[in-house]
Structure formats: structure tokens, C-alpha cells
Design a protein around this motif. Structure first.
Motif, PDB file in Angstrom:
ATOM      1  N   HIS A   1      20.406  61.818 -76.693  1.00 33.54           N
ATOM      2  CA  HIS A   1      19.145  61.777 -77.592  1.00 33.54           C
ATOM      3  C   HIS A   1      17.922  61.712 -76.426  1.00 33.54           C
ATOM      4  O   HIS A   1      16.872  62.117 -76.791  1.00 33.54           O
ATOM      5  CB  HIS A   1      19.138  60.562 -78.408  1.00 33.54           C
ATOM      6  CG  HIS A   1      19.762  60.515 -79.760  1.00 33.54           C
ATOM      7  ND1 HIS A   1      19.274  61.769 -80.566  1.00 33.54           N
ATOM      8  CD2 HIS A   1      21.048  60.206 -80.332  1.00 33.54           C
ATOM      9  CE1 HIS A   1      20.151  61.526 -81.852  1.00 33.54           C
ATOM     10  NE2 HIS A   1      20.829  61.078 -81.597  1.00 33.54           N
ATOM     11  N   ALA A   2      17.927  60.869 -75.422  1.00 31.95           N
ATOM     12  CA  ALA A   2      16.926  60.698 -74.375  1.00 31.95           C
ATOM     13  C   ALA A   2      16.907  62.132 -73.944  1.00 31.95           C
ATOM     14  O   ALA A   2      15.592  62.733 -73.737  1.00 31.95           O
ATOM     15  CB  ALA A   2      17.442  59.906 -73.333  1.00 31.95           C
ATOM     16  N   ARG A   3      17.777  62.957 -73.666  1.00 30.16           N
ATOM     17  CA  ARG A   3      17.667  64.415 -72.918  1.00 30.16           C
ATOM     18  C   ARG A   3      17.171  65.249 -73.979  1.00 30.16           C
ATOM     19  O   ARG A   3      16.379  66.040 -73.730  1.00 30.16           O
ATOM     20  CB  ARG A   3      18.950  64.812 -72.145  1.00 30.16           C
ATOM     21  CG  ARG A   3      19.288  63.991 -71.137  1.00 30.16           C
ATOM     22  CD  ARG A   3      20.560  64.442 -70.459  1.00 30.16           C
ATOM     23  NE  ARG A   3      20.984  63.716 -69.303  1.00 30.16           N
ATOM     24  CZ  ARG A   3      22.011  63.972 -68.712  1.00 30.16           C
ATOM     25  NH1 ARG A   3      23.137  64.839 -68.837  1.00 30.16           N
ATOM     26  NH2 ARG A   3      22.239  63.167 -67.561  1.00 30.16           N
ATOM     27  N   ALA A   4      17.443  65.242 -75.278  1.00 31.67           N
ATOM     28  CA  ALA A   4      17.175  66.135 -76.264  1.00 31.67           C
ATOM     29  C   ALA A   4      15.641  65.900 -76.587  1.00 31.67           C
ATOM     30  O   ALA A   4      14.832  66.680 -76.669  1.00 31.67           O
ATOM     31  CB  ALA A   4      17.887  65.828 -77.507  1.00 31.67           C
ATOM     32  N   ALA A   5      15.169  64.714 -76.515  1.00 27.80           N
ATOM     33  CA  ALA A   5      13.917  64.225 -76.591  1.00 27.80           C
ATOM     34  C   ALA A   5      13.000  65.104 -75.576  1.00 27.80           C
ATOM     35  O   ALA A   5      11.650  65.279 -75.927  1.00 27.80           O
ATOM     36  CB  ALA A   5      13.360  62.822 -76.750  1.00 27.80           C
ATOM     37  N   ARG A   6      13.709  64.712 -74.425  1.00 24.97           N
ATOM     38  CA  ARG A   6      12.683  65.278 -73.319  1.00 24.97           C
ATOM     39  C   ARG A   6      12.761  66.951 -73.361  1.00 24.97           C
ATOM     40  O   ARG A   6      11.649  67.552 -73.257  1.00 24.97           O
ATOM     41  CB  ARG A   6      13.428  65.039 -71.841  1.00 24.97           C
ATOM     42  CG  ARG A   6      12.790  63.532 -71.541  1.00 24.97           C
ATOM     43  CD  ARG A   6      13.349  63.529 -70.071  1.00 24.97           C
ATOM     44  NE  ARG A   6      14.727  63.639 -69.494  1.00 24.97           N
ATOM     45  CZ  ARG A   6      15.606  62.776 -69.853  1.00 24.97           C
ATOM     46  NH1 ARG A   6      15.261  61.371 -69.907  1.00 24.97           N
ATOM     47  NH2 ARG A   6      16.775  62.936 -69.351  1.00 24.97           N
TER      48      ARG A   6
ATOM     49  N   PRO B   1      23.645  73.092 -73.981  1.00 29.84           N
ATOM     50  CA  PRO B   1      23.569  72.859 -72.581  1.00 29.84           C
ATOM     51  C   PRO B   1      23.581  71.469 -71.987  1.00 29.84           C
ATOM     52  O   PRO B   1      24.205  71.006 -71.158  1.00 29.84           O
ATOM     53  CB  PRO B   1      22.047  73.688 -72.187  1.00 29.84           C
ATOM     54  CG  PRO B   1      21.918  74.623 -73.268  1.00 29.84           C
ATOM     55  CD  PRO B   1      22.391  74.096 -74.304  1.00 29.84           C
ATOM     56  N   ILE B   2      23.065  70.654 -73.180  1.00 29.95           N
ATOM     57  CA  ILE B   2      22.850  69.000 -73.036  1.00 29.95           C
ATOM     58  C   ILE B   2      24.232  68.403 -73.282  1.00 29.95           C
ATOM     59  O   ILE B   2      24.903  67.688 -72.415  1.00 29.95           O
ATOM     60  CB  ILE B   2      21.899  68.354 -73.784  1.00 29.95           C
ATOM     61  CG1 ILE B   2      20.472  68.879 -73.284  1.00 29.95           C
ATOM     62  CG2 ILE B   2      22.076  66.940 -73.741  1.00 29.95           C
ATOM     63  CD1 ILE B   2      19.515  68.245 -74.401  1.00 29.95           C
ATOM     64  N   LEU B   3      24.895  69.137 -74.175  1.00 37.86           N
ATOM     65  CA  LEU B   3      26.163  68.352 -74.751  1.00 37.86           C
ATOM     66  C   LEU B   3      27.183  68.635 -73.776  1.00 37.86           C
ATOM     67  O   LEU B   3      28.114  68.083 -73.491  1.00 37.86           O
ATOM     68  CB  LEU B   3      26.494  69.038 -76.068  1.00 37.86           C
ATOM     69  CG  LEU B   3      25.830  68.474 -77.151  1.00 37.86           C
ATOM     70  CD1 LEU B   3      25.794  69.528 -78.396  1.00 37.86           C
ATOM     71  CD2 LEU B   3      25.826  66.946 -77.500  1.00 37.86           C
ATOM     72  N   LEU B   4      27.142  69.764 -73.150  1.00 33.35           N
ATOM     73  CA  LEU B   4      28.269  70.275 -72.087  1.00 33.35           C
ATOM     74  C   LEU B   4      28.289  69.630 -70.656  1.00 33.35           C
ATOM     75  O   LEU B   4      29.104  69.557 -70.058  1.00 33.35           O
ATOM     76  CB  LEU B   4      28.268  71.706 -71.808  1.00 33.35           C
ATOM     77  CG  LEU B   4      28.281  72.705 -73.025  1.00 33.35           C
ATOM     78  CD1 LEU B   4      28.185  74.209 -72.614  1.00 33.35           C
ATOM     79  CD2 LEU B   4      29.905  72.326 -73.702  1.00 33.35           C
ATOM     80  N   GLU B   5      27.168  68.746 -70.809  1.00 33.32           N
ATOM     81  CA  GLU B   5      27.303  67.762 -69.639  1.00 33.32           C
ATOM     82  C   GLU B   5      27.721  66.364 -69.949  1.00 33.32           C
ATOM     83  O   GLU B   5      27.740  65.424 -69.056  1.00 33.32           O
ATOM     84  CB  GLU B   5      25.854  67.712 -69.064  1.00 33.32           C
ATOM     85  CG  GLU B   5      25.272  68.867 -68.468  1.00 33.32           C
ATOM     86  CD  GLU B   5      23.810  69.081 -67.933  1.00 33.32           C
ATOM     87  OE1 GLU B   5      23.270  67.901 -68.304  1.00 33.32           O
ATOM     88  OE2 GLU B   5      23.503  69.968 -67.543  1.00 33.32           O
ATOM     89  N   LEU B   6      28.044  66.136 -71.242  1.00 31.12           N
ATOM     90  CA  LEU B   6      28.424  64.809 -71.747  1.00 31.12           C
ATOM     91  C   LEU B   6      29.599  64.497 -72.515  1.00 31.12           C
ATOM     92  O   LEU B   6      30.363  65.513 -72.586  1.00 31.12           O
ATOM     93  CB  LEU B   6      26.999  64.373 -72.731  1.00 31.12           C
ATOM     94  CG  LEU B   6      25.646  64.556 -72.429  1.00 31.12           C
ATOM     95  CD1 LEU B   6      24.812  64.463 -73.655  1.00 31.12           C
ATOM     96  CD2 LEU B   6      25.447  63.743 -70.995  1.00 31.12           C
TER      97      LEU B   6
END
Length: 376
Positions: free
Chosen positions: A91-96, A77-82
Motif C-alpha cells: 500500500h505504501a508503494r501503491a500510494a506513491r 510491477p510492485i507485486l512482483l517485488e513482494l
């Protein structure tokens, strides 16, 4: 910028060409495969980037199942926004989303994705990954032979077969008598080449002193890596005070923040840099830079990577000053690397120069073997 539109994940049982045993147990051998998770990112322009990570829960906590699940459920879900260039934002969003407790959360899963991001970004930019990092300072990476735990005759035979290598990394398993016999057997073949001991957390300080006493006539010992459990940073510090042999930290140091704590405690002379434990290429580079700024030597290593992870490490190590030849043992230990485009000659690897990681992935084979494995 070209956004990521698809994330595919494949689990493959990768065969070993020869047995390999660590202080924490067997990794693989002929007829005994190791689990590797491959990741393919595809952008809206049709450009693909590949990453991989070996699952070795006896070394770190992530299994093939958790790596795959984390990528599919949490990181996709993070990757599909980037876009592939949004490495730090990823990495910032993955860490959160996967909040770390002490170090980094699910670094192996994140490393596989990070490598794929770099591969896709390099292809989109028409540049090799090392150029995205600031450029290489060397074209070739000398390799270190990885010799697993074994009887003296077996490790001697392996060392003889590995005469082309510039150094030997010898696994030890916590038994001073047996380990001394194995190391002495390798030393008899190695000549003046350095020997890098790796305990994989299998020793206690007093037992290690007994081992080193038995090896007092072996003058080519360069260091001992992670002799005590990863959580025993103070044990590492005690060992530095008790022995003249330099101590390297590996499992006890995943990130630059981990290394900062290690530095404050004077717990190591060297640090092992691995892309997998760092959570990716850029994070591994941060650890190496911190080490260099504080006078610690850097040892380059991997986790029996296939060709994708191997190529990623070559790009990273091409700009680092390594204390010894890199211990990237995939070509030595695995039956196949699942890529084309790598050049390894006489224990020296050439840094790829084509866009991205610079290798062609055997996607058809990966898909077929992943499908066969899922069927059981």
C-alpha cells in the motif's frame, strides 16, 4: 518468504438473480450482469491468492477497464517485488505510484489486490485471514436484507421473502412521496426489526426532512445513510442538526483520514465500513478502529460482492462490533458467487476457518467467462 511470481486479472460479467436499484440508478437484474474484476496472485511456491472487486462507476469512479488497467500496468510491477505478507509495503508503494489527491488512489483496484494478498498469506501461514488480523471474536455474522428502489408492492414482496433477515436496508431515491410509500410498505412487514435507509447521495436536506415527516409513524428507523452528495460534508453536518434520526456516512468517507475530517466537523453518527472503498482489509480495519475510538457506530457493508469479497468481509467483520446485521447482499442478489465453502443459513453467514479466505474459487468458470467476454 515466498515471492509473488505471477498476477492474472480476469473481467467477468456476473449475473444477478433479482433486480437491484440504488438512488444513483440500476445496479443489475435478471439478464443484466455486473462487471467484476478477479485477481489471482501466484507465489514461487505455487500458492495462489484470489481477490475481486465489482466495478460500479455510478457509485465510485473506477470502471472495470480502469481497475484492470491499474492492476496490470501499475500494481503488478510492485507485486512482483513482494511476498503476500508485505501488505503495508504494497500500500505504501501503491500510494506513491498512484498518488491520491484527497483520499486514496484507485481503492477498488487496490482492494482486489489486497484481498488476494491476504488470501495467499493465510494459505502460506496455514491460518485463516481473521487470524492474521488478530483473531475473530464471533463465529457467525447476521445479515441484513438489501431492498432496492421500487414500487410499494415490489418492495413489500421482497421484504416478505426476506423475513429471516434481522434488519432491512431500504434504498431511497430522492422522491419523498415515492420513498415514503416504499419504506412504509417494508415497515408493514418488518415488525420490530430495524430499517436502515440508504439514499446513495440522492437527497437534499429539505427534501429529506419532508421524507422523514412522512415517516414519523415508523418507529423502527435506525439511521439514514449518505443522504447528500459525498462532497457535501457540511450538508451532512446540517442534517445532523436538523433531524433526530442518526446520519451515517458512506460515499463521503473512504479512509480513516476521511473519517478524521468527518469527526472534526461532527458530520455523522455512524460510518459504513466497506473493504472496496477502503482499498483493502487492513485499511477498512483502521477506519473501524478510529470510529470505535471516537464513539461512532460502525455499519458493515459491501458492494454486491461475489464469494471472494463476501468471504473477505466476513473475516473483517468477525472482529468488529457492528450496529446492525451486515449488508453483504451477494448471496441475496447474485445468481452465483463463483466459490465453494461458504455457509449461509437463515440469513446468517459462518466465518470461514480454512487457511486464507477459506473458500475454493471456481477458476475454470472464471477463466472461461472472462475469455468469452473478451471475445465480445
Amino acid at each position: 518468504m515466498s515471492r509473488i511470481t505471477a498476477v492474472d486479472v480476469f473481467t467477468v460479467a456476473v449475473p444477478f438473480a433479482r433486480p437491484f436499484v440504488l438512488g444513483s440508478g440500476a445496479v443489475g437484474g435478471p439478464g443484466q450482469a455486473g462487471s467484476v474484476v478477479f485477481v489471482k496472485l501466484t507465489t514461487e511456491d505455487g500458492v495462489s491468492g484470489w481477490g475481486e472487486q465489482r466495478a460500479l462507476p455510478s457509485w465510485s469512479y473506477e470502471t472495470a477497464e480502469t481497475i484492470r488497467s491499474v492492476i496490470e500496468r501499475e500494481l503488478t510491477p510492485i507485486l512482483l517485488e513482494l511476498t503476500p505478507f508485505d501488505v503495508e509495503l504494497f500500500h505504501a508503494r501503491a500510494a506513491r505510484r498512484l498518488s491520491p489527491s484527497v483520499s486514496n488512489g484507485f481503492p477498488f483496484a487496490r482492494a482486489a489486490v489486497d484481498i488476494a494478498l491476504h488470501d495467499a498469506a493465510g494459505k502460506l501461514a496455514g491460518q485463516p485471514v481473521h487470524a492474521l488480523l488478530g483473531g475473530k471474536v464471533r463465529d457467525e455474522i447476521p445479515l441484513c436484507s438489501a431492498i432496492g428502489v421500487g414500487e410499494p408492492a415490489a418492495v413489500r414482496s421482497h421484504a416478505q421473502e426476506s423475513r429471516a433477515y434481522g434488519a432491512y436496508k431500504v434504498k431511497i431515491a430522492g422522491d419523498p412521496v415515492a420513498d415514503a410509500a416504499a419504506v412504509t410498505a417494508v415497515a408493514g412487514v418488518a415488525g420490530d426489526k430495524p430499517i436502515w435507509l440508504d439514499a446513495n447521495q440522492s437527497y437534499r436536506p429539505t427534501a429529506l426532512l419532508r421524507l422523514l415527516d412522512r415517516l414519523r409513524d415508523v418507529s423502527t428507523l435506525h439511521c439514514v445513510e449518505q443522504p447528500v452528495p459525498s462532497t457535501d460534508t457540511l450538508g451532512m453536518r446540517r442534517l445532523r442538526q436538523m433531524t433526530a434520526l442518526p446520519v451515517a456516512i458512506d460515499e463521503g468517507c473512504f479512509t480513516a483520514r476521511d473519517l478524521a475530517r468527518c469527526l472534526r466537523l461532527d458530520a455523522a453518527d455512524l460510518v459504513v465500513v466497506k473493504i472496496c472503498k477502503s482499498g483493502g482489509i487492513r485499511n477498512a480495519l483502521k477506519t473501524a478502529q478510529l470510529a470505535a475510538a471516537n464513539g461512532l457506530e460502525v455499519l458493515g457493508s459491501g458492494l454486491t460482492d461475489c464469494g471472494i469479497g463476501f468471504a473477505a468481509a466476513l473475516h473483517l467483520f468477525s472482529q468488529l462490533e457492528l450496529a446492525l446485521p451486515a449488508e453483504l447482499n451477494g448471496p441475496e442478489l447474485l445468481a452465483d458467487l463463483y466459490v465453494e465453502g461458504l455457509s449461509v443459513t437463515a440469513a446468517t453467514a459462518t466465518v470461514p476457518t480454512a487457511p486464507g479466505l477459506g473458500v475454493e474459487v471456481d477458476e475454470e468458470r472464471i477463466r472461461a467467462e472472462a475469455k468469452a467476454l473478451s471475445r465480445g
